[in-house]
Design an enzyme around this catalytic site. Structure first.
Site, PDB file in Angstrom:
ATOM      1  N   CYS A  37      69.106  74.955  55.581  1.00 29.09           N
ATOM      2  CA  CYS A  37      67.903  75.511  54.937  1.00 29.09           C
ATOM      3  C   CYS A  37      66.854  74.423  54.728  1.00 29.09           C
ATOM      4  O   CYS A  37      65.655  74.671  54.906  1.00 29.09           O
ATOM      5  CB  CYS A  37      68.257  76.176  53.608  1.00 29.09           C
ATOM      6  SG  CYS A  37      69.042  77.786  53.846  1.00 29.09           S
ATOM      7  N   GLU A  81      67.393  81.454  51.172  1.00 28.01           N
ATOM      8  CA  GLU A  81      66.133  80.763  51.474  1.00 28.01           C
ATOM      9  C   GLU A  81      65.632  81.137  52.858  1.00 28.01           C
ATOM     10  O   GLU A  81      64.452  81.422  53.061  1.00 28.01           O
ATOM     11  CB  GLU A  81      66.340  79.235  51.419  1.00 28.01           C
ATOM     12  CG  GLU A  81      66.763  78.700  50.059  1.00 28.01           C
ATOM     13  CD  GLU A  81      68.268  78.656  49.858  1.00 28.01           C
ATOM     14  OE1 GLU A  81      68.980  79.547  50.393  1.00 28.01           O
ATOM     15  OE2 GLU A  81      68.737  77.749  49.170  1.00 28.01           O
ATOM     16  N   CYS A 112      71.072  74.350  51.173  1.00 23.58           N
ATOM     17  CA  CYS A 112      71.981  73.659  52.088  1.00 23.58           C
ATOM     18  C   CYS A 112      71.179  72.886  53.135  1.00 23.58           C
ATOM     19  O   CYS A 112      69.955  73.042  53.251  1.00 23.58           O
ATOM     20  CB  CYS A 112      72.912  74.667  52.764  1.00 23.58           C
ATOM     21  SG  CYS A 112      72.126  75.623  54.081  1.00 23.58           S
ATOM     22  N   CYS A 149      71.515  82.341  54.590  1.00 23.65           N
ATOM     23  CA  CYS A 149      71.219  81.962  53.210  1.00 23.65           C
ATOM     24  C   CYS A 149      69.974  82.679  52.693  1.00 23.65           C
ATOM     25  O   CYS A 149      69.108  83.103  53.475  1.00 23.65           O
ATOM     26  CB  CYS A 149      70.983  80.455  53.112  1.00 23.65           C
ATOM     27  SG  CYS A 149      72.421  79.459  53.479  1.00 23.65           S
ATOM     28  N   GLU A 178      75.973  88.030  53.972  1.00 23.28           N
ATOM     29  CA  GLU A 178      77.183  87.512  54.636  1.00 23.28           C
ATOM     30  C   GLU A 178      77.684  88.468  55.714  1.00 23.28           C
ATOM     31  O   GLU A 178      77.168  89.580  55.869  1.00 23.28           O
ATOM     32  CB  GLU A 178      78.245  87.235  53.568  1.00 23.28           C
ATOM     33  CG  GLU A 178      77.762  86.181  52.578  1.00 23.28           C
ATOM     34  CD  GLU A 178      78.799  85.790  51.545  1.00 23.28           C
ATOM     35  OE1 GLU A 178      79.783  86.539  51.354  1.00 23.28           O
ATOM     36  OE2 GLU A 178      78.619  84.720  50.929  1.00 23.28           O
ATOM     37  N   ASN A 215      71.102  86.057  50.081  1.00 22.13           N
ATOM     38  CA  ASN A 215      72.059  85.719  51.132  1.00 22.13           C
ATOM     39  C   ASN A 215      72.742  86.989  51.625  1.00 22.13           C
ATOM     40  O   ASN A 215      72.996  87.925  50.864  1.00 22.13           O
ATOM     41  CB  ASN A 215      73.058  84.636  50.693  1.00 22.13           C
ATOM     42  CG  ASN A 215      73.716  84.890  49.353  1.00 22.13           C
ATOM     43  OD1 ASN A 215      73.212  85.636  48.526  1.00 22.13           O
ATOM     44  ND2 ASN A 215      74.841  84.244  49.132  1.00 22.13           N
TER      45      ASN A 215
END
Ligand code: THU
Length: 143
Positions: free
Chosen positions: A97, A63, A94, A61, A52, A50
């Protein structure tokens, strides 16, 4: 959902890659490290972490990082995904994703969620996102 599990040595390789990816997570805001490892049909493993951003909504993310790396290198067929974090619980992808992953499928894609203790919860994409959205029925999971 039927799951034909990947051989243990491949699962181990994916976990190792996901852990290495987690170590590169850029998480100055949440401190929540996530690592993903995506196995392509030809046996290549793409790592993702991930990443940010100070504008929080700009975070991506782990993934999706792995998927974007793979797809942008010409891979669209996948055989397995491993996700790991520093949490004692099994952290699962999430909603965004799940939709992103479901673009490529297959529904039987093995998804391994590995917690901080190294315990694995083996699921499939179909478990994570049943009745997924697709523009046309036939387009589902590029079967
Ligand atoms: N995160 C992931 O990398 N994957 C998920 O499926 C859920 C959340 C990241 C986004 C953010 O950097 C941090 O975890 C906390 O939400």
């Amino acid at each position: 959902m039927t799951n034909s599990p990947l051989p243990q040595d491949i699962q181990d390789k994916l976990f190792k890659s996901a852990t290495a990816a987690k170590d590169t997570a850029y998480v100055p805001y949440s401190k929540f490290r996530v690592g993903a490892a995506l196995l392509t049909e030809d046996g290549t493993i793409f790592k993702g972490c991930n990443v940010e951003n100070a504008s929080y909504g700009g975070a991506i993310c782990a993934e999706r990082t792995a998927y974007v790396k793979a797809v942008s290198e010409g891979h669209t067929k996948f055989k397995g995904l491993t996700v790991t974090t520093d949490q004692d619980d099994h952290v699962s992808p999430c909603g965004i994703c799940r939709q992103f992953i479901s673009e490529f499928g297959p529904a039987s894609l093995p998804v391994y969620l590995v917690n901080a203790k190294g315990e694995t919860l083996a699921l499939t994409l179909g478990d994570l996102l049943p009745y997924s959205f697709a523009l046309e029925q036939g387009q589902k999971y590029l079967m």
